[in-house]
Design a protein around this motif. Structure first.
Motif, mmCIF file in Angstrom:
data_model
loop_
_atom_site.group_PDB
_atom_site.id
_atom_site.type_symbol
_atom_site.label_atom_id
_atom_site.label_comp_id
_atom_site.label_asym_id
_atom_site.label_seq_id
_atom_site.Cartn_x
_atom_site.Cartn_y
_atom_site.Cartn_z
ATOM 1 N N MET A 1 0.867 -1.185 0.221
ATOM 2 C CA MET A 1 -0.099 -0.039 0.050
ATOM 3 C C MET A 1 0.574 1.208 -0.016
ATOM 4 N N GLU A 2 1.974 1.130 0.552
ATOM 5 C CA GLU A 2 2.999 2.418 0.702
ATOM 6 C C GLU A 2 3.442 2.693 -0.596
ATOM 7 N N LEU A 3 3.462 1.790 -1.391
ATOM 8 C CA LEU A 3 4.026 1.960 -2.952
ATOM 9 C C LEU A 3 2.713 2.787 -3.627
ATOM 10 N N LEU A 4 1.718 2.257 -3.500
ATOM 11 C CA LEU A 4 0.632 2.694 -4.176
ATOM 12 C C LEU A 4 0.492 4.375 -3.682
ATOM 13 N N THR A 5 0.515 4.494 -2.769
ATOM 14 C CA THR A 5 0.251 5.920 -1.876
ATOM 15 C C THR A 5 1.477 6.805 -2.482
ATOM 16 N N GLY A 6 2.586 6.534 -2.544
ATOM 17 C CA GLY A 6 3.594 7.293 -2.862
ATOM 18 C C GLY A 6 3.558 7.370 -4.585
ATOM 19 N N ALA A 10 3.255 10.925 -6.201
ATOM 20 C CA ALA A 10 4.168 11.254 -7.167
ATOM 21 C C ALA A 10 3.455 11.640 -8.479
ATOM 22 N N THR A 11 2.612 11.043 -8.852
ATOM 23 C CA THR A 11 1.760 11.201 -10.370
ATOM 24 C C THR A 11 1.239 12.573 -10.177
ATOM 25 N N THR A 92 5.134 7.202 1.568
ATOM 26 C CA THR A 92 5.745 5.833 1.755
ATOM 27 C C THR A 92 6.129 5.702 3.032
ATOM 28 N N ALA A 93 6.470 6.858 3.861
ATOM 29 C CA ALA A 93 6.803 6.769 5.179
ATOM 30 C C ALA A 93 5.789 7.041 6.098
ATOM 31 N N ALA A 94 4.747 7.632 5.645
ATOM 32 C CA ALA A 94 3.591 8.011 6.617
ATOM 33 C C ALA A 94 2.674 7.024 7.103
ATOM 34 N N GLN A 95 1.984 7.309 7.931
ATOM 35 C CA GLN A 95 0.736 6.485 8.232
ATOM 36 C C GLN A 95 -0.457 7.208 7.662
ATOM 37 N N PHE A 160 -6.010 12.320 -2.999
ATOM 38 C CA PHE A 160 -6.967 11.782 -1.911
ATOM 39 C C PHE A 160 -7.147 10.137 -1.977
ATOM 40 N N LEU A 161 -7.251 9.706 -3.561
ATOM 41 C CA LEU A 161 -7.372 8.391 -3.685
ATOM 42 C C LEU A 161 -5.939 7.925 -3.021
ATOM 43 N N ALA A 162 -4.750 8.396 -3.288
ATOM 44 C CA ALA A 162 -3.341 7.713 -2.798
ATOM 45 C C ALA A 162 -3.428 7.567 -1.109
ATOM 46 N N ILE A 163 -4.139 8.695 -0.582
ATOM 47 C CA ILE A 163 -4.350 8.489 0.766
ATOM 48 C C ILE A 163 -5.502 7.622 1.396
ATOM 49 N N LEU A 164 -6.571 7.612 0.445
ATOM 50 C CA LEU A 164 -7.919 7.047 1.307
ATOM 51 C C LEU A 164 -7.814 5.423 0.592
ATOM 52 N N ILE A 165 -7.943 5.492 -0.857
ATOM 53 C CA ILE A 165 -7.883 4.362 -1.403
ATOM 54 C C ILE A 165 -6.883 3.981 -2.269
ATOM 55 N N PRO A 166 -5.622 3.788 -2.123
ATOM 56 C CA PRO A 166 -4.533 3.402 -2.772
ATOM 57 C C PRO A 166 -4.878 2.519 -4.143
ATOM 58 N N VAL A 167 -5.374 1.431 -3.612
ATOM 59 C CA VAL A 167 -5.556 0.650 -4.981
ATOM 60 C C VAL A 167 -6.025 1.028 -6.237
ATOM 61 N N VAL A 168 -6.889 2.146 -6.214
ATOM 62 C CA VAL A 168 -7.793 2.689 -6.986
ATOM 63 C C VAL A 168 -6.699 3.646 -7.864
ATOM 64 N N VAL A 169 -5.668 3.920 -7.320
ATOM 65 C CA VAL A 169 -4.500 4.707 -8.142
ATOM 66 C C VAL A 169 -3.960 4.147 -9.384
ATOM 67 N N LEU A 170 -3.820 2.726 -9.179
ATOM 68 C CA LEU A 170 -3.412 2.096 -10.422
ATOM 69 C C LEU A 170 -4.467 2.076 -11.595
ATOM 70 N N VAL A 171 -5.702 2.264 -11.346
ATOM 71 C CA VAL A 171 -6.814 2.699 -12.195
ATOM 72 C C VAL A 171 -6.746 3.932 -13.128
#
Length: 195
Positions: A1-6, A10-11, A92-95, A160-171
């Motif tokens: 999840m950290e990677l998806l958030t980051g 970054a995007t 990636t370092a944050a909670q 907001f997606l990266a923080i709340l629902i990181p999986v959607v970032v890929l889409v």
């Protein structure tokens, strides 16, 4: 999840350098959605957020004016990757609400997420910089404010997606890549047509 958030942060920086920086600072300072680690706590400093907010206003205005947007993109080519490195590293370092264990990835090699963030934001920024002049020429500058507003909206949404629902970032990133590819392909086809 950290990677998806980051990756999402970054995007978003590749589209607008200041939206993710300001969002991380504000969300960390005023909500429980994100808690920045000590090394990144400067993002929630009042002076830092005020400076980033002023730079954001300048960026928003400059990016809406044809021709000036290309100059702005040239300047931002250095700023956006820097922002991407900062937000990828801090993200990636944050909670966050979705990331409850910020441990292993950021702690094992703290420079790696920053480099990844720089590269992601640079690719997005260069793509944006390549598409925008062609859109301005094709539309006599009418596209600049429209595209800029869309990019700002996508940047806000990605944060907001990266923080709340990181999986959607890929889409979202896949959809962005497809849209940029279509624009690039259309540009090449028009350039290949005889006048």
């Amino acid at each position: 999840m950290e990677l998806l958030t980051g990756l999402g942060l970054a995007t978003a920086s590749g589209l607008n350098a200041y939206i993710p920086l300001l969002a991380l600072g504000l969300l960390s300072r005023f909500t429980d959605l994100i808690t920045l680690p000590h090394g990144w706590a400067w993002l929630e400093n009042g002076w830092v957020m005020a400076i980033v907010a002023v730079l954001l206003v300048i960026e928003i205005v400059a990016d809406k004016i044809p021709a000036l947007d290309s100059v702005n993109d040239a300047i931002q080519t250095f700023v956006r990757p820097t922002s991407g490195g900062i937000v990828f590293g801090s993200g990636t370092a944050a909670q966050t609400h979705a990331v409850t264990d910020p441990g292993a990835f950021a702690q094992s090699g703290q420079w790696i997420p920053i480099v990844v963030g720089v590269l992601v934001a640079l690719v997005v920024s260069l793509t944006k910089s390549a598409v925008r002049p062609a859109a301005n020429v094709a539309t006599a500058g009418v596209a600049a404010p429209v595209l800029s507003t869309i990019e700002d909206g996508i940047s806000i949404g990605l944060v907001f997606l990266a923080i709340l629902i990181p999986v959607v970032v890929l889409v979202v990133i896949a959809a962005l890549a497809w849209a940029f590819f279509k624009l690039w392909r259309r540009r090449r086809q028009k350039a290949a047509q005889p006048s």
